[in-house]
Design a protein around this motif. Structure first.
Motif: not given
Length: 212
Positions: A27, A31, A36, A39, A172
């Protein structure tokens, strides 16, 4: 379930989500590289894998991995291989960066496909023998006597999925705030190598796991 049992379960799964592992490393990496939003498919895959093990625990299939040495060894070999391959890919990504001067922008170009990320997240969880053993040992502790075991286990798992996903989304978003810094050439190369080393180390740890 009583209110105290629900609260205890929520606290337990929250703490478990916060323990760093292969999913956290993936993650964080995605990210930083793609933002983000990118993710989200990976997190969805992670939670699919988690819920699949809950299903297995609910219907007793996870007991096979817990009781059978052969099944445990097979799963841990697959899990270790998956993590090592992901780690090697991260190292190769660092090697293939076009420029490593501190001023260079090392942002990835196109974001990898969402379905591929879903698959990576799911396989990371499904190929982890510890996840199977955990699911089989953890959920029964919170299933009250005299209740429908399957239904209660699946409801508990749904709650864990929500808490788990919220934690990873928070990670994230937090990591994404520092994306501009990590996108710099040398920093990104260092991050890729660090992530690759962590994943390979976790793969070795999974391979060394002993059947209990």
């Amino acid at each position: 379930m009583s209110g105290s049992s629900v609260a205890g379960f929520a606290v337990a799964v929250t703490l478990l989500a916060m323990v760093p592992g292969p999913a956290t490393a993936l993650v964080v990496r995605r990210s930083i590289l793609h933002g983000p939003r990118a993710a989200a498919p990976l997190i969805a895959g992670i939670e699919i894998g988690l819920y699949c093990w809950a299903l297995a625990a609910a219907f007793g299939a996870a007991a096979l991995v817990t009781a059978s040495v052969t099944a445990f060894v097979l799963l841990k070999v697959v899990g270790a291989a998956v993590l090592v391959v992901l780690g090697i890919r991260a190292w190769r990504s660092a090697r293939d960066l076009p420029g490593l001067d501190d001023g260079a922008d090392g942002r990835a170009g196109a974001t990898p496909g969402g379905w591929r990320a879903v698959g990576t997240g799911a396989v990371t969880n499904l190929a982890n023998p510890k996840a199977a053993t955990f699911a089989f040992a953890f959920y029964p502790q919170f299933v009250p006597a005299g209740t429908d075991v399957v239904r209660t286990t699946l409801l508990l798992a749904l709650g864990q999925v929500v808490i788990d996903a919220c934690w990873y989304l928070a990670v994230a978003l937090l990591v994404g705030q520092a994306r501009a810094f990590f996108a710099r050439g040398r920093i990104r190369a260092w991050m890729e190598r660090a992530t690759g080393t962590v994943l390979i180390g976790l793969g070795i740890r999974v391979a060394a796991a002993q059947h209990r």
